[in-house]
Design an enzyme around this catalytic site. Structure first.
Site, PDB file in Angstrom:
ATOM      1  N   ARG A  57       0.417  14.678  12.461  1.00  0.00           N
ATOM      2  CA  ARG A  57       0.946  14.437  11.104  1.00  0.00           C
ATOM      3  C   ARG A  57       1.108  15.732  10.314  1.00  0.00           C
ATOM      4  O   ARG A  57       0.470  15.955   9.292  1.00  0.00           O
ATOM      5  CB  ARG A  57       0.059  13.429  10.364  1.00  0.00           C
ATOM      6  CG  ARG A  57      -0.006  12.132  11.155  1.00  0.00           C
ATOM      7  CD  ARG A  57      -0.718  11.058  10.436  1.00  0.00           C
ATOM      8  NE  ARG A  57       0.163  10.460   9.423  1.00  0.00           N
ATOM      9  CZ  ARG A  57      -0.227   9.455   8.645  1.00  0.00           C
ATOM     10  NH1 ARG A  57      -1.453   9.001   8.733  1.00  0.00           N
ATOM     11  NH2 ARG A  57       0.598   8.947   7.760  1.00  0.00           N
ATOM     12  N   LYS A  95       0.848  -1.204   0.000  1.00  0.00           N
ATOM     13  CA  LYS A  95       0.000   0.000   0.000  1.00  0.00           C
ATOM     14  C   LYS A  95       0.878   1.247   0.000  1.00  0.00           C
ATOM     15  O   LYS A  95       0.659   2.181  -0.774  1.00  0.00           O
ATOM     16  CB  LYS A  95      -0.886   0.020   1.249  1.00  0.00           C
ATOM     17  CG  LYS A  95      -1.552   1.363   1.540  1.00  0.00           C
ATOM     18  CD  LYS A  95      -2.428   1.360   2.763  1.00  0.00           C
ATOM     19  CE  LYS A  95      -1.726   1.792   4.008  1.00  0.00           C
ATOM     20  NZ  LYS A  95      -1.474   3.238   4.153  1.00  0.00           N
ATOM     21  N   ASN A  96       1.938   1.238   0.833  1.00  0.00           N
ATOM     22  CA  ASN A  96       2.725   2.461   1.020  1.00  0.00           C
ATOM     23  C   ASN A  96       3.763   2.678  -0.064  1.00  0.00           C
ATOM     24  O   ASN A  96       4.535   3.630   0.008  1.00  0.00           O
ATOM     25  CB  ASN A  96       3.346   2.481   2.415  1.00  0.00           C
ATOM     26  CG  ASN A  96       2.278   2.659   3.470  1.00  0.00           C
ATOM     27  OD1 ASN A  96       1.139   2.993   3.148  1.00  0.00           O
ATOM     28  ND2 ASN A  96       2.621   2.411   4.715  1.00  0.00           N
ATOM     29  N   CYS A 121      -4.907  12.901  11.774  1.00  0.00           N
ATOM     30  CA  CYS A 121      -5.769  11.726  11.608  1.00  0.00           C
ATOM     31  C   CYS A 121      -5.780  10.997  12.951  1.00  0.00           C
ATOM     32  O   CYS A 121      -5.363  11.530  13.961  1.00  0.00           O
ATOM     33  CB  CYS A 121      -5.234  10.848  10.496  1.00  0.00           C
ATOM     34  SG  CYS A 121      -3.685  10.106  10.933  1.00  0.00           S
TER      35      CYS A 121
HETATM   36  C1  EPZ Z   1       4.201   7.010   6.033  1.00  0.00           C
HETATM   37  O1  EPZ Z   1       3.438   8.071   6.572  1.00  0.00           O
HETATM   38  C2  EPZ Z   1       3.250   5.826   5.956  1.00  0.00           C
HETATM   39  N1  EPZ Z   1       2.146   6.152   5.055  1.00  0.00           N
HETATM   40  C3  EPZ Z   1       2.715   5.515   7.350  1.00  0.00           C
HETATM   41  O2  EPZ Z   1       1.896   4.349   7.233  1.00  0.00           O
HETATM   42  C4  EPZ Z   1       3.897   5.196   8.270  1.00  0.00           C
HETATM   43  O3  EPZ Z   1       3.411   4.995   9.581  1.00  0.00           O
HETATM   44  C5  EPZ Z   1       4.898   6.364   8.261  1.00  0.00           C
HETATM   45  O4  EPZ Z   1       5.285   6.657   6.907  1.00  0.00           O
HETATM   46  C6  EPZ Z   1       6.143   6.056   9.083  1.00  0.00           C
HETATM   47  O5  EPZ Z   1       6.758   4.913   8.562  1.00  0.00           O
HETATM   48  C7  EPZ Z   1       2.344   6.058   3.730  1.00  0.00           C
HETATM   49  O6  EPZ Z   1       3.423   5.777   3.266  1.00  0.00           O
HETATM   50  C8  EPZ Z   1       1.151   6.330   2.860  1.00  0.00           C
HETATM   51  P1  EPZ Z   1       6.350  10.286   8.156  1.00  0.00           P
HETATM   52  P2  EPZ Z   1       4.068   9.568   6.611  1.00  0.00           P
HETATM   53  O7  EPZ Z   1       6.323  11.533   7.365  1.00  0.00           O
HETATM   54  O8  EPZ Z   1       4.856   9.800   5.384  1.00  0.00           O
HETATM   55  C9  EPZ Z   1       6.626  13.622  11.452  1.00  0.00           C
HETATM   56  C10 EPZ Z   1       0.002   3.003   7.569  1.00  0.00           C
HETATM   57  O9  EPZ Z   1      -0.523   2.544   8.588  1.00  0.00           O
HETATM   58  N2  EPZ Z   1       6.550  14.571  10.331  1.00  0.00           N
HETATM   59  O10 EPZ Z   1       7.529   9.376   8.025  1.00  0.00           O
HETATM   60  O11 EPZ Z   1       2.983  10.522   6.946  1.00  0.00           O
HETATM   61  C11 EPZ Z   1       5.275  12.976  11.714  1.00  0.00           C
HETATM   62  O12 EPZ Z   1       4.523  13.787  12.579  1.00  0.00           O
HETATM   63  C12 EPZ Z   1       0.499   4.434   7.555  1.00  0.00           C
HETATM   64  O13 EPZ Z   1       0.187   2.367   6.505  1.00  0.00           O
HETATM   65  C13 EPZ Z   1       6.749  15.920  10.584  1.00  0.00           C
HETATM   66  O14 EPZ Z   1       6.964  16.333  11.727  1.00  0.00           O
HETATM   67  O15 EPZ Z   1       5.039   9.432   7.855  1.00  0.00           O
HETATM   68  C14 EPZ Z   1       5.632  11.678  12.368  1.00  0.00           C
HETATM   69  O16 EPZ Z   1       5.892  11.930  13.743  1.00  0.00           O
HETATM   70  C15 EPZ Z   1       0.237   5.161   8.879  1.00  0.00           C
HETATM   71  N3  EPZ Z   1       6.663  16.795   9.558  1.00  0.00           N
HETATM   72  C16 EPZ Z   1       6.966  11.308  11.729  1.00  0.00           C
HETATM   73  O17 EPZ Z   1       7.445  12.496  11.085  1.00  0.00           O
HETATM   74  C17 EPZ Z   1       6.417  16.382   8.278  1.00  0.00           C
HETATM   75  O18 EPZ Z   1       6.382  17.237   7.360  1.00  0.00           O
HETATM   76  C18 EPZ Z   1       6.855  10.182  10.698  1.00  0.00           C
HETATM   77  O19 EPZ Z   1       6.068  10.660   9.680  1.00  0.00           O
HETATM   78  C19 EPZ Z   1       6.225  15.008   8.035  1.00  0.00           C
HETATM   79  C20 EPZ Z   1       6.297  14.123   9.082  1.00  0.00           C
END
Ligand code: EPZ
Length: 418
Positions: free
Chosen positions: A121, A22-23, A116
């Site tokens: 996020r 999915k990701n 969410c």
């Molecule tokens: C991706 O989300 C995945 N989704 C998530 O999977 C997964 O949990 C996550 O990566 C971590 O591995 C998809 O790929 C569609 P991040 P993403 O940006 O990109 C902070 C599932 O269940 N952050 O790596 O949104 C954020 O708050 C989903 O399949 C910022 O602060 O995750 C979080 O604490 C859920 N500023 C951390 O980084 C930003 O601009 C990780 O987020 C972006 C993120």
């Protein structure tokens, strides 16, 4: 409302092949607008998140065809740079469209995706990275408006190895003028898959999987016929279910190195695991012992997306486990539902303390997010008696054919409309 009815206590045996991840499918679909030529992505799972991304592509003017589980996208008619609000609300990953739509039109408009069920996020890292590429961004009235005379390569340092921010910046840099270097980039296998997909379209991306990704902008990208990697999170969910229920399963489609942190913990729990290429065989007697501590980390650390499912296993192992969720603020909403099944779980902020109990009992529980819902299924399979799991729309976002695959392994699970 669709509901799972589960009669717990069955061991699981057999083979299970994972869906395309999915990701990885979500950013690949976003990448389809980078070319006017046909893009074919094989094995796109019939999950709500993918359906919503296809709706977004439709809205911007792409023609979509589904054929034998594959998706064929013709973006030659793509005309709009605006991602409709109702779809952004449905799907946070719509934010990936920013990078690819900007590359296509030098403009993009998207409503702020907001938080969410698992946390705030924010997307500040996405936006600061795009600004470094010369994008002007105005955030007003819940919308983000981006425009750039042209995208120019730059050095970008991410404060946090964000998966989405890394992917969005790559999508915005592939046709930018000059070289872009992303430091402290996310290292997830899905980033490597995006690199391979884009390079198959004629892009010049290298270093994905390491901490630094280098993108040399090219003039144009051509069509591609691409098979994404297997879904390591779906696969990890099946391994955890077999570990806690007992039995023996062969998981196909996930190379061990893509979920090595989980395999390490399951071996510590007492599972017998052997791996060969993209096959993982797990055997368990269902009588596991606890590991002391699990901390979720960016790849290659323990995946946050398997935290909830692993917590369900910890409820029924001998001993106490401490889980620390380092990526998202509120990723324990499932805990209250596990308690209804007899789990001894205490949550304080980002830490959960789980004392294993002899047995869990069936209960009527409600899913509140995707992986939390999967956790309830794992617990119900391991519990004694009958469970009902409501709000399946959360689970449907990320698991295609979930109950069919579990039934094939011997689980007593059925989906009913109540
Ligand atoms: C991706 O989300 C995945 N989704 C998530 O999977 C997964 O949990 C996550 O990566 C971590 O591995 C998809 O790929 C569609 P991040 P993403 O940006 O990109 C902070 C599932 O269940 N952050 O790596 O949104 C954020 O708050 C989903 O399949 C910022 O602060 O995750 C979080 O604490 C859920 N500023 C951390 O980084 C930003 O601009 C990780 O987020 C972006 C993120």
């Amino acid at each position: 409302m669709d509901t799972y009815i589960v009669e717990g206590g069955e061991k699981l045996y057999g083979k299970v092949k994972v869906q395309s991840a999915k990701n990885t499918v979500l950013p690949l679909l976003a990448g389809a607008v980078l070319t006017d030529e046909q893009v074919k992505i094989r094995g796109v799972p019939t999950i709500n998140d993918a359906e919503n991304m296809l709706r977004i592509l439709n809205e911007v003017g792409c023609k979509i065809k589904r054929q034998d589980g594959n998706v064929i996208i013709d973006s030659s008619g793509a005309v709009s740079h605006e991602i409709p609000q109702r779809l952004t609300k449905e799907l946070r990953s719509s934010v990936f469209m920013l990078g690819s739509v900007l590359t296509r039109f030098c403009r993009a408009k998207i409503s702020y995706p907001g938080g969410c069920d698992i946390g705030l996020r924010p997307i500040d890292l996405h936006l600061s990275g795009l600004k470094r590429l010369g994008v002007e961004i105005v955030e007003e009235g819940g919308y983000i408006e981006c425009r750039a005379d042209k995208l120019v390569g730059a050095e970008i340092l991410l404060d946090f190895p964000s998966v989405g921010a890394t992917e969005n910046i790559i999508l915005a840099a592939v046709k930018a003028e000059g070289i872009t270097v992303i430091r402290n980039a996310a290292k997830e296998p899905e980033i490597v898959d995006l690199q391979n997909f884009l390079n198959a379209m004629g892009a010049k991306v290298r270093g994905a999987g390491g901490g630094t990704v280098v993108i040399e902008g090219v003039k144009r990208l051509h069509g591609v016929d691409y098979t994404p990697i297997g879904d390591r999170i779906e696969g990890g969910t099946f391994l955890i279910a077999c570990a806690v229920c007992g039995g023996e399963i062969e998981l196909c489609g996930v190379p061990a190195e893509n979920i090595s942190a989980l395999l390490h913990k399951l071996r510590e729990n007492g599972c017998k695991i052997h791996t060969k290429n993209d096959k993982i065989v797990l055997r368990s007697d269902g009588k596991l012992k606890s590991v002391d501590l699990v901390e979720t980390m960016p790849f290659p650390g323990f995946p946050t997306d398997l935290q909830a499912q692993y917590a369900a296993l910890c409820c029924k192992v001998k001993g106490t486990t401490i889980i620390v969720e380092n990526l998202f603020e509120t990723r324990y909403k499932y805990a209250g539902e596990l308690k209804r099944m007899g789990a001894d779980i205490t949550v304080r902020g980002r830490t959960a303390v789980i004392r294993g109990v002899e047995r869990l009992h069936g209960a009527r529980v409600t899913a509140s997010d995707l992986r939390g819902g999967a956790s309830l299924v794992v617990a119900a399979l391991a519990a004694e008696g009958r469970s009902e799991i409501l709000n399946l729309s959360h689970i449907d976002r990320g698991y295609a054919d979930f109950e069919r695959k579990l039934k094939k392994l011997g689980a007593k699970i059925r989906r009913v409309r109540i």
